[in-house]
Scaffold this active site. Sequence first.
Site, mmCIF file in Angstrom:
data_model
loop_
_atom_site.group_PDB
_atom_site.id
_atom_site.type_symbol
_atom_site.label_atom_id
_atom_site.label_comp_id
_atom_site.label_asym_id
_atom_site.label_seq_id
_atom_site.Cartn_x
_atom_site.Cartn_y
_atom_site.Cartn_z
ATOM 1 N N HIS A 158 0.857 -1.215 -0.017
ATOM 2 C CA HIS A 158 -0.072 0.004 -0.127
ATOM 3 C C HIS A 158 0.915 1.332 0.022
ATOM 4 O O HIS A 158 1.838 1.130 0.737
ATOM 5 C CB HIS A 158 -0.835 0.166 1.307
ATOM 6 C CG HIS A 158 -1.873 0.881 1.468
ATOM 7 N ND1 HIS A 158 -1.660 2.337 1.680
ATOM 8 C CD2 HIS A 158 -3.137 0.984 1.280
ATOM 9 C CE1 HIS A 158 -2.725 3.098 1.762
ATOM 10 N NE2 HIS A 158 -3.683 2.141 1.549
ATOM 11 N N GLN A 193 -4.028 -4.701 7.318
ATOM 12 C CA GLN A 193 -5.123 -5.715 6.860
ATOM 13 C C GLN A 193 -5.237 -7.029 7.697
ATOM 14 O O GLN A 193 -5.817 -7.871 7.390
ATOM 15 C CB GLN A 193 -5.172 -5.884 5.424
ATOM 16 C CG GLN A 193 -5.128 -4.642 4.554
ATOM 17 C CD GLN A 193 -6.633 -4.227 4.278
ATOM 18 O OE1 GLN A 193 -7.286 -4.684 4.825
ATOM 19 N NE2 GLN A 193 -6.693 -2.938 4.129
ATOM 20 N N CYS A 245 -4.821 2.535 -3.732
ATOM 21 C CA CYS A 245 -3.672 3.037 -3.157
ATOM 22 C C CYS A 245 -2.554 1.921 -3.486
ATOM 23 O O CYS A 245 -1.357 1.946 -2.441
ATOM 24 C CB CYS A 245 -3.616 3.404 -1.423
ATOM 25 S SG CYS A 245 -4.875 4.520 -1.284
ATOM 26 N N LYS A 289 -9.937 0.043 10.938
ATOM 27 C CA LYS A 289 -10.240 -1.240 10.091
ATOM 28 C C LYS A 289 -10.597 -2.330 10.933
ATOM 29 O O LYS A 289 -10.980 -3.516 10.793
ATOM 30 C CB LYS A 289 -9.014 -1.565 9.379
ATOM 31 C CG LYS A 289 -8.734 -0.485 8.177
ATOM 32 C CD LYS A 289 -7.708 -1.260 7.215
ATOM 33 C CE LYS A 289 -6.856 -0.026 6.268
ATOM 34 N NZ LYS A 289 -7.740 0.774 5.424
ATOM 35 N N ASP A 335 3.553 -4.113 8.342
ATOM 36 C CA ASP A 335 2.433 -3.407 8.047
ATOM 37 C C ASP A 335 1.127 -4.262 8.442
ATOM 38 O O ASP A 335 0.658 -4.843 7.413
ATOM 39 C CB ASP A 335 2.300 -2.679 6.578
ATOM 40 C CG ASP A 335 0.892 -2.014 6.119
ATOM 41 O OD1 ASP A 335 0.021 -2.122 7.059
ATOM 42 O OD2 ASP A 335 0.710 -1.719 5.158
#
Lengths: 414, 155
Positions: A123, A203, A366, A226, A200
């Site tokens: 991303h 997600q 993104c 999220k 990261d």
Amino acid sequence: MAAKNLDLRQDFPILNQKVNDEQLVYLDNAATAQRPTAVTDSLVHFYQTDNANVHRGVHTLAERATEDYENARRKVQRFINAAEPEEVIFTKGTTDGLNLVASTYGEANIQAGDEIVISIMEHHSNLIPWQQLAIKKHATLKYIGLTADGELDMADAAEKITDKTKIVAIAHASNVMGVINPLAELAKLAHQHGAIIVGDGAQAVPHLAVDVQALDVDFYAFSGHKMMGPTGIGALYGKRALLEAMPPYQFGGEMIDFVHEQDSTWAQLPYKFEAGTQNIAGAVGLGTAVDYLTNVGMANVEAHEQAIVDYLLPKLVADPDLEVYGPHDPAKHTGVIAFNVKGIHPHDIATALDMEGVAVRAGHHCAQPLMTYLGLVATARASFYLYNTQQDADRLLVALAETKEFFNHGAVKA
Amino acid sequence: MGLSKLNSLYREVILDHADHPRHKHDLENSTNMITLKNPTCGDVINLSIAMDDQDKIADIGFSGDGCTISQSSASMMTDAVMGKDKETALRMAKTFSDMVMGTEHPQADLDELGDAAILSSIMSFPARIKCATLAWWALQRALLEEDAPTDEEEA
């Protein structure tokens, strides 16, 4: 794993509405999740009963607010299994956390000729901070590619990560390809070469049990919104020794030990990295979202989403008009499903699905370098969460069939 | 309601322009060129215009990638401004922007837009207004910045 059918829709009032005269099916969870009543209630409760600034006041409300804030930190710490609460820094979100690492650790440790290794599926938030750091420091930014079925190419990773590598930064789960990357294996590889690894988790944390110690990541950033928490709050995990050695990110109130006219000393962890009045209510709300997920159980969340993917993915893959990105084996695919319909632009797909009450994302997500790498301009993307059901998957399938019919045949005849 | 509402957006004439875009090619002897992107969706338009010595659009063409709305809007725009002088073309671009944002214009202004006037239906789809306006912004920029370099710009 046995499919556990969760039925949580009553906890999410926003889902109980019609959009364009159809019952809403919310499939844009990779962009942001919806909040259960418990989370919004906790915000109201905080503002109506405990609100004050933290770590300063002597009065009762200030004490309560501080306790709420630090409780939230401990909840996050336990949720990702950090060794101690001081290793959890509250941020604005994943982007903020990754920028923090790039502008402190990166700024202090990257020199000309060094290499930073990321993947082509990153991303922009886990790409641009490293790209700009590399430009500034005359370092080299290298990309790990993908295998034919859209997974991270670990053979390529073994080639790209070398003794020149100082930082490896990789998404734990992809927001486009629907894969979970082998972060523990990458951490091992990075450490063998003396590099640190940044995960990261945007997600990943909402959808699977994350254990930062088992992964052996050095930094790990994720967002509250999220995972059903408020927007504007997130967390950065960092190993204590690294955080201790890093310069502060921002300067100001709360982050100091003592300020003289010409120099200052910094507060202990984690406050060294929390300058200014923080998003206190946001942290409280995030803590409540953690409670909610813990109550449901991350194993159940995973199993529930996997059951939907097991049901839906083969049907999408079998449709000759559809191109589905990422692995076609449901066992290797998360609830983030990017696809295109032949001959119909994803923006037109998203508008048509919206007319059927089905909310999906369309665009480059993104991840422009990934789109270029795949030879795409954009895709549609349906992403599922714990409150989605097999019926939601069916609604998507029906809406897609009607959309194809509309654009290919019946367009203006209705 | 379902997809019946889509008929108001994807009218026959719009689909026809998207399926058979007019003037979809780059000009070889252009006097004005621009590339615009819609960063939210990745749509790209390359617009090239050949102005004659009386400041009229002697030829115009576009290329690029985009959804039904952006492609068909570009096609209708090139149809509408072909042969118009710069001032008229700029006025039409203004009319189009106003129209999709819901500002009233005299019927004569709308008639001047030709097929493009049908995109007033985009008003009921706010998320798609940018798709319709991209080509007209490109026209404006290309005409106003004729001396500007033709590198990529984001709309």
